[in-house]
Design a protein around this motif. Sequence first.
Motif, PDB file in Angstrom:
ATOM      1  N   ALA A 374       0.846  -1.188   0.000  1.00  8.96           N
ATOM      2  CA  ALA A 374       0.000   0.000   0.000  1.00  8.96           C
ATOM      3  C   ALA A 374       0.884   1.242   0.000  1.00  8.96           C
ATOM      4  O   ALA A 374       2.040   1.194   0.432  1.00  8.96           O
ATOM      5  N   PRO A 375       0.391   2.375  -0.501  1.00  9.68           N
ATOM      6  CA  PRO A 375       1.196   3.606  -0.480  1.00  9.68           C
ATOM      7  C   PRO A 375       1.619   3.953   0.948  1.00  9.68           C
ATOM      8  O   PRO A 375       0.859   3.788   1.898  1.00  9.68           O
ATOM      9  N   ARG A 376       2.839   4.472   1.065  1.00  6.93           N
ATOM     10  CA  ARG A 376       3.379   4.804   2.379  1.00  6.93           C
ATOM     11  C   ARG A 376       3.431   6.308   2.595  1.00  6.93           C
ATOM     12  O   ARG A 376       3.603   7.098   1.658  1.00  6.93           O
ATOM     13  N   ALA A 377       3.300   6.689   3.859  1.00  2.00           N
ATOM     14  CA  ALA A 377       3.414   8.104   4.214  1.00  2.00           C
ATOM     15  C   ALA A 377       4.847   8.572   3.987  1.00  2.00           C
ATOM     16  O   ALA A 377       5.798   7.772   3.954  1.00  2.00           O
ATOM     17  N   VAL A 378       5.013   9.888   3.846  1.00  2.00           N
ATOM     18  CA  VAL A 378       6.338  10.464   3.619  1.00  2.00           C
ATOM     19  C   VAL A 378       7.255  10.100   4.787  1.00  2.00           C
ATOM     20  O   VAL A 378       6.930  10.310   5.958  1.00  2.00           O
ATOM     21  N   GLY A 379       8.408   9.485   4.460  1.00  2.51           N
ATOM     22  CA  GLY A 379       9.397   9.127   5.471  1.00  2.51           C
ATOM     23  C   GLY A 379       9.084   7.852   6.218  1.00  2.51           C
ATOM     24  O   GLY A 379       9.860   7.442   7.092  1.00  2.51           O
ATOM     25  N   ASP A 380       7.978   7.186   5.870  1.00  7.96           N
ATOM     26  CA  ASP A 380       7.561   6.006   6.631  1.00  7.96           C
ATOM     27  C   ASP A 380       8.288   4.742   6.217  1.00  7.96           C
ATOM     28  O   ASP A 380       8.278   3.754   6.940  1.00  7.96           O
ATOM     29  N   ALA A 381       8.916   4.739   5.052  1.00 11.27           N
ATOM     30  CA  ALA A 381       9.578   3.533   4.562  1.00 11.27           C
ATOM     31  C   ALA A 381      10.704   3.929   3.619  1.00 11.27           C
ATOM     32  O   ALA A 381      10.843   5.101   3.231  1.00 11.27           O
ATOM     33  N   CYS A 382      11.494   2.925   3.254  1.00  8.97           N
ATOM     34  CA  CYS A 382      12.573   3.196   2.299  1.00  8.97           C
ATOM     35  C   CYS A 382      12.025   3.746   0.989  1.00  8.97           C
ATOM     36  O   CYS A 382      12.661   4.587   0.341  1.00  8.97           O
ATOM     37  N   SER A 383      10.834   3.255   0.612  1.00  2.62           N
ATOM     38  CA  SER A 383      10.255   3.708  -0.651  1.00  2.62           C
ATOM     39  C   SER A 383       9.821   5.159  -0.608  1.00  2.62           C
ATOM     40  O   SER A 383       9.601   5.777  -1.658  1.00  2.62           O
ATOM     41  N   TYR A 424      12.655   7.282   7.792  1.00  2.00           N
ATOM     42  CA  TYR A 424      13.810   7.079   6.918  1.00  2.00           C
ATOM     43  C   TYR A 424      14.132   8.370   6.160  1.00  2.00           C
ATOM     44  O   TYR A 424      13.240   9.037   5.632  1.00  2.00           O
ATOM     45  N   PHE A 425      15.442   8.678   6.124  1.00  2.00           N
ATOM     46  CA  PHE A 425      15.949   9.862   5.419  1.00  2.00           C
ATOM     47  C   PHE A 425      17.107   9.416   4.537  1.00  2.00           C
ATOM     48  O   PHE A 425      17.830   8.466   4.874  1.00  2.00           O
ATOM     49  N   HIS A 426      17.304  10.129   3.426  1.00  2.00           N
ATOM     50  CA  HIS A 426      18.356   9.763   2.481  1.00  2.00           C
ATOM     51  C   HIS A 426      19.196  10.986   2.132  1.00  2.00           C
ATOM     52  O   HIS A 426      18.678  12.108   2.042  1.00  2.00           O
ATOM     53  N   PHE A 427      20.510  10.758   1.958  1.00  2.00           N
ATOM     54  CA  PHE A 427      21.352  11.806   1.388  1.00  2.00           C
ATOM     55  C   PHE A 427      22.433  11.157   0.532  1.00  2.00           C
ATOM     56  O   PHE A 427      22.775   9.974   0.698  1.00  2.00           O
ATOM     57  N   HIS A 428      22.961  11.965  -0.401  1.00  2.00           N
ATOM     58  CA  HIS A 428      23.980  11.486  -1.338  1.00  2.00           C
ATOM     59  C   HIS A 428      25.221  12.374  -1.228  1.00  2.00           C
ATOM     60  O   HIS A 428      25.119  13.601  -1.119  1.00  2.00           O
ATOM     61  N   LEU A 429      26.386  11.726  -1.260  1.00  2.00           N
ATOM     62  CA  LEU A 429      27.664  12.460  -1.280  1.00  2.00           C
ATOM     63  C   LEU A 429      28.343  12.233  -2.621  1.00  2.00           C
ATOM     64  O   LEU A 429      28.467  11.088  -3.084  1.00  2.00           O
ATOM     65  N   ASP A 430      28.756  13.340  -3.247  1.00  2.00           N
ATOM     66  CA  ASP A 430      29.481  13.241  -4.518  1.00  2.00           C
ATOM     67  C   ASP A 430      30.965  13.000  -4.311  1.00  2.00           C
ATOM     68  O   ASP A 430      31.661  12.564  -5.241  1.00  2.00           O
ATOM     69  N   ALA A 431      31.450  13.271  -3.084  1.00  2.00           N
ATOM     70  CA  ALA A 431      32.878  13.118  -2.804  1.00  2.00           C
ATOM     71  C   ALA A 431      33.045  12.792  -1.321  1.00  2.00           C
ATOM     72  O   ALA A 431      32.096  12.831  -0.532  1.00  2.00           O
ATOM     73  N   LEU A 432      34.287  12.481  -0.940  1.00  2.07           N
ATOM     74  CA  LEU A 432      34.620  12.201   0.456  1.00  2.07           C
ATOM     75  C   LEU A 432      34.306  13.410   1.325  1.00  2.07           C
ATOM     76  O   LEU A 432      34.724  14.526   1.021  1.00  2.07           O
ATOM     77  N   GLN A 433      33.551  13.209   2.415  1.00  2.00           N
ATOM     78  CA  GLN A 433      33.124  14.323   3.259  1.00  2.00           C
ATOM     79  C   GLN A 433      33.048  13.880   4.727  1.00  2.00           C
ATOM     80  O   GLN A 433      32.819  12.707   5.037  1.00  2.00           O
ATOM     81  N   ASP A 434      33.236  14.874   5.644  1.00  2.00           N
ATOM     82  CA  ASP A 434      32.813  14.695   7.029  1.00  2.00           C
ATOM     83  C   ASP A 434      31.334  15.068   7.087  1.00  2.00           C
ATOM     84  O   ASP A 434      30.916  16.063   6.480  1.00  2.00           O
ATOM     85  N   CYS A 454      19.268   0.988   2.682  1.00  2.00           N
ATOM     86  CA  CYS A 454      18.037   1.320   3.397  1.00  2.00           C
ATOM     87  C   CYS A 454      17.320   0.040   3.828  1.00  2.00           C
ATOM     88  O   CYS A 454      17.064  -0.858   3.011  1.00  2.00           O
ATOM     89  N   GLY A 455      17.016  -0.031   5.118  1.00  2.00           N
ATOM     90  CA  GLY A 455      16.327  -1.194   5.644  1.00  2.00           C
ATOM     91  C   GLY A 455      17.209  -2.407   5.831  1.00  2.00           C
ATOM     92  O   GLY A 455      16.723  -3.477   6.202  1.00  2.00           O
ATOM     93  N   VAL A 456      18.507  -2.261   5.587  1.00  2.63           N
ATOM     94  CA  VAL A 456      19.448  -3.372   5.743  1.00  2.63           C
ATOM     95  C   VAL A 456      20.256  -3.112   7.016  1.00  2.63           C
ATOM     96  O   VAL A 456      21.217  -2.338   7.016  1.00  2.63           O
TER      97      VAL A 456
END
Length: 634
Positions: A374-383, A424-434, A454-456
């Motif tokens: 079923a559709p999930r609420a914002v931030g409720d799942a990896c999807s 659940y929140f997601h971010f992407h890094l283009d390079a090595l970062q603190d 995510c979820g693992v």
Amino acid sequence: ETNSCHHMLNHAMCADESACNGHELCDLMRGCVSSPPLVCNDETACTVDECDDTMGCVFTARDLDGDGYVAGSCGGEDCDDDRRYGGSVFPGAPEICDNRRDDDCNGRRDYDDPACVPTNDACDSASILHLGPTGGTFSGSSAGLRSDYTLSCGTSASGADSVFRFHLDAAHDTRVTVSGASSAAVALRPFPLCSAGPDDKCNAQTPAAFIRRSLPAGDWALIVHTNTPGSFDVRIELTDPTSIPPVDRCDAATTDVSTGGTFIGNFEETTDDYTLSCHSTGFLDAAYTFTIPPGVLRDVVVTGTTTTATGSAIPYLAITSDCASAAATVVCTTPSASMLRRRSLGPGTYYILVEASDAAARSWSINVSITDPAPRAVGDACSSAIEITPPSGMTMGTGNTTLSTLEYDVGTTCGSPTGARDAYFHFHLDALQDVSVTTSAGGGSHSQALSTGCGVRTSELRCRVNTSPYTQTFRSLPAGDYWITVQTTVASGVVSASIVVRPPTVVPMNETCAGPTTLAYPTDSRPLDTLTAFVDDLAGGSCGAAGMVDAFYQFTLPVQRHVILSATTVPAGSRRIVLTVRGVCGAGIDLMCNSGLGSATTPSTLLDPGTYFVFVEMTEADAGDFRLDFATLP
């Protein structure tokens, strides 16, 4: 005197010498006539009513079995006046130990009577149970016996056990119940394996009982163990054989519920095989399996109830990919939750474990629903993870959602799943970062985990529990995708996550035992080391507290020397700092341990030649710079 004749009736002339058919009278006109027969009934069941030809009605106190004792129900001493026993039950009669009667009327029957001493202490002296077509009930006792055998369902060495033997001419469903004893256990074994086992069935619940479907013909042993020696009853019920339900173990034969539905069973025919991640105490459990095919996701919902002698209860429920490993648990719920739900579960073979929440649980019923996601609420799942990657040219990204819209999916390795929900929140890094990660969950305590999948849960880089808001710093994260999981039992308010990215800094080698900094012999000083952004890798010394962040050092003594170590916070202050010395870089015995506010100094300690390891620790809130001094003396 009256000068007249008187003619007196002589009734005795008519008597027939039987008082029971009525009194005979002489009538001048009719001759001998009879009165109605005697009716002997005193309207009480406690007498035997008879008519004696000479005495007439006679009322004798009841003694139906003819043993010379009046029935106890009529004020006498006979505790059982049943004719079927042939007058063998009366005060002072010999007590027969296996007829389930109180033969001597002392209020104690069979092995509860001191006159009866059990002799079935071992398999070679087992008591023979003669079963009827439907089984039977038998008396037993462990008084005066030893504890000879170890049962698979757990027994106390301080108790005692007694052994019984019975024979089946054909296969039967066999239910065994032991009653009348506290803390009893009962085990079923093929009689040839009576001494060594293994148990075919074993139960130590209250009451100790099990059902063994389709028990084959042959000779079988029952071993009854009681923690407190004493008498008990064993009831064996035989019914027509039925197929054995494959719900006791997780294997290839386990009942498949992939199509959903309602499933019921009896705990008496299962054992305690598995330990659930949300319930360490073992009760009887059952298992089902389902499979999600490749390339699809499924929502899985499980609800359940168990029945007891007094009502119903909610069981523990779990979904796992490996019943023998708590780490493989997908989700586990306690009786405080009305259902188990796992959204968007990926492909694979899974097991549903049902565990009783009450030792007296008898049966269970579960309902399984496996449907398209079923559709999930914002931030409720990896999807529907919330994107918090900083916009181009920015160093900060943030996002939030409402706690009341969230459900529990996978959670974190350091959080408790009981009554929890996760975001659940997601971010992407283009390079090595603190990266510094800050999370908040309705102002309450929560767990925060950073993972590469995510979820693992096995991909978590770090997981910590703290109050809101909580910040962790990760040095030199490689380019790629990362997920933040926030798990909490708070049900209202807002859950948020934010990141701040900075140029990468080198992860100090001495952050773990893999790269301890070497202290030069015979003396060394490190005027400005740090615990900033360090994490808790190892439980420190006995003089510190759990969960402190740590840095690692080592030194080597070529000869026996006195050793002194000192650590001081920089700048000076009242932050607590802990110093520990061990012979291994890991769990072990503290050779030295000292803590203090602002500084810690170990006492001069004589150490033999060898390599030693130093742990410097602070709380995560106090973590900062410090000075470390090392000195040796003859």
